[in-house]
Design a protein around this motif. Sequence first.
Motif, PDB file in Angstrom:
ATOM      1  N   TRP A 208     -22.285 -38.952  -3.842  1.00 18.63           N
ATOM      2  CA  TRP A 208     -23.079 -39.228  -5.032  1.00 18.63           C
ATOM      3  C   TRP A 208     -24.278 -38.313  -5.225  1.00 18.63           C
ATOM      4  N   LYS A 209     -24.665 -37.540  -4.242  1.00 21.63           N
ATOM      5  CA  LYS A 209     -25.939 -36.819  -4.311  1.00 21.63           C
ATOM      6  C   LYS A 209     -26.033 -35.876  -5.507  1.00 21.63           C
ATOM      7  N   THR A 210     -25.054 -35.026  -5.693  1.00 17.65           N
ATOM      8  CA  THR A 210     -25.158 -34.080  -6.806  1.00 17.65           C
ATOM      9  C   THR A 210     -25.068 -34.798  -8.153  1.00 17.65           C
ATOM     10  N   SER A 211     -24.289 -35.856  -8.232  1.00 14.06           N
ATOM     11  CA  SER A 211     -24.204 -36.624  -9.477  1.00 14.06           C
ATOM     12  C   SER A 211     -25.544 -37.263  -9.818  1.00 14.06           C
ATOM     13  N   ILE A 212     -26.208 -37.794  -8.821  1.00 10.21           N
ATOM     14  CA  ILE A 212     -27.520 -38.410  -9.036  1.00 10.21           C
ATOM     15  C   ILE A 212     -28.529 -37.353  -9.467  1.00 10.21           C
ATOM     16  N   ILE A 213     -28.538 -36.217  -8.802  1.00 10.50           N
ATOM     17  CA  ILE A 213     -29.468 -35.137  -9.142  1.00 10.50           C
ATOM     18  C   ILE A 213     -29.260 -34.693 -10.590  1.00 10.50           C
ATOM     19  N   LYS A 214     -28.015 -34.478 -10.969  1.00 10.23           N
ATOM     20  CA  LYS A 214     -27.722 -34.021 -12.327  1.00 10.23           C
ATOM     21  C   LYS A 214     -28.033 -35.101 -13.358  1.00 10.23           C
ATOM     22  N   THR A 215     -27.798 -36.357 -13.027  1.00  7.46           N
ATOM     23  CA  THR A 215     -28.100 -37.449 -13.957  1.00  7.46           C
ATOM     24  C   THR A 215     -29.598 -37.558 -14.193  1.00  7.46           C
TER      25      THR A 215
ATOM     26  N   LEU B  10     -31.117 -27.005  -9.282  1.00  9.81           N
ATOM     27  CA  LEU B  10     -30.221 -27.105 -10.442  1.00  9.81           C
ATOM     28  C   LEU B  10     -29.436 -25.827 -10.739  1.00  9.81           C
ATOM     29  N   PRO B  11     -30.079 -24.655 -10.795  1.00  9.48           N
ATOM     30  CA  PRO B  11     -29.274 -23.451 -11.041  1.00  9.48           C
ATOM     31  C   PRO B  11     -28.290 -23.149  -9.915  1.00  9.48           C
ATOM     32  N   ILE B  12     -28.622 -23.542  -8.718  1.00 12.11           N
ATOM     33  CA  ILE B  12     -27.712 -23.347  -7.582  1.00 12.11           C
ATOM     34  C   ILE B  12     -26.472 -24.216  -7.761  1.00 12.11           C
ATOM     35  N   LEU B  13     -26.673 -25.463  -8.193  1.00  9.91           N
ATOM     36  CA  LEU B  13     -25.533 -26.349  -8.449  1.00  9.91           C
ATOM     37  C   LEU B  13     -24.668 -25.802  -9.582  1.00  9.91           C
ATOM     38  N   GLU B  14     -25.306 -25.259 -10.615  1.00 14.75           N
ATOM     39  CA  GLU B  14     -24.547 -24.649 -11.711  1.00 14.75           C
ATOM     40  C   GLU B  14     -23.730 -23.465 -11.210  1.00 14.75           C
ATOM     41  N   ASP B  15     -24.336 -22.644 -10.360  1.00  8.77           N
ATOM     42  CA  ASP B  15     -23.611 -21.504  -9.787  1.00  8.77           C
ATOM     43  C   ASP B  15     -22.430 -21.972  -8.936  1.00  8.77           C
TER      44      ASP B  15
ATOM     45  N   GLU C  44     -20.729 -24.720  -9.353  1.00  8.42           N
ATOM     46  CA  GLU C  44     -19.695 -25.194 -10.283  1.00  8.42           C
ATOM     47  C   GLU C  44     -18.921 -24.018 -10.866  1.00  8.42           C
ATOM     48  N   GLN C  45     -19.628 -22.978 -11.279  1.00  5.51           N
ATOM     49  CA  GLN C  45     -18.950 -21.791 -11.847  1.00  5.51           C
ATOM     50  C   GLN C  45     -18.095 -21.103 -10.798  1.00  5.51           C
ATOM     51  N   TRP C  46     -18.611 -21.014  -9.569  1.00  7.43           N
ATOM     52  CA  TRP C  46     -17.847 -20.411  -8.477  1.00  7.43           C
ATOM     53  C   TRP C  46     -16.553 -21.186  -8.243  1.00  7.43           C
ATOM     54  N   TYR C  47     -16.645 -22.503  -8.229  1.00 10.90           N
ATOM     55  CA  TYR C  47     -15.469 -23.329  -7.975  1.00 10.90           C
ATOM     56  C   TYR C  47     -14.447 -23.210  -9.099  1.00 10.90           C
ATOM     57  N   GLN C  48     -14.915 -23.129 -10.328  1.00  8.67           N
ATOM     58  CA  GLN C  48     -14.017 -23.044 -11.481  1.00  8.67           C
ATOM     59  C   GLN C  48     -13.326 -21.686 -11.585  1.00  8.67           C
ATOM     60  N   SER C  49     -13.857 -20.686 -10.908  1.00 10.70           N
ATOM     61  CA  SER C  49     -13.297 -19.338 -11.027  1.00 10.70           C
ATOM     62  C   SER C  49     -12.238 -19.059  -9.962  1.00 10.70           C
ATOM     63  N   LYS C  50     -11.497 -20.069  -9.584  1.00  8.81           N
ATOM     64  CA  LYS C  50     -10.466 -19.916  -8.538  1.00  8.81           C
ATOM     65  C   LYS C  50      -9.580 -18.762  -8.813  1.00  8.81           C
TER      66      LYS C  50
END
Length: 119
Positions: free
Chosen positions: A38-45, A106-111, A113-119
């Motif tokens: 839950w940690k990243t979800s809580i941070i983003k929320t 926050l920008p690290i989490l965004e990075d 997410e982008q890294w993961y999506q660029s499989k």
Amino acid sequence: MKNSTNADNELSTAEKKIEYFENNCQVQSALKVITGKWKTSIIKTIASQCPKRFGILKKELDNIAQGTLTTVLRELENDGLLHREVYAEVPPRVEYMLTDKGKRLLPILEDLEQWYQSK
């Protein structure tokens, strides 16, 4: 005196390497702070509308148990990512907001997410 085998020596060397890595790798230490269901979800929320009250968090994270939310919020506060503000009102009001350290994440989490999506 205990007889030592090569396997015993190799195991203790491997364990020492793992311990050294865990104690000296800053990335590993950073990941421990944000790892959890839950940690990243809580941070983003909280970041989406800061500050955020406990009840609102509970509603927006509808599958989280109240005890789990409380525990994770405390962990994030202890790690310096969240600030908890308690207001002396009846009924009590508690708000959570990101600290500067939390905002820098926050920008690290965004990075990530982008890294993961660029499989």
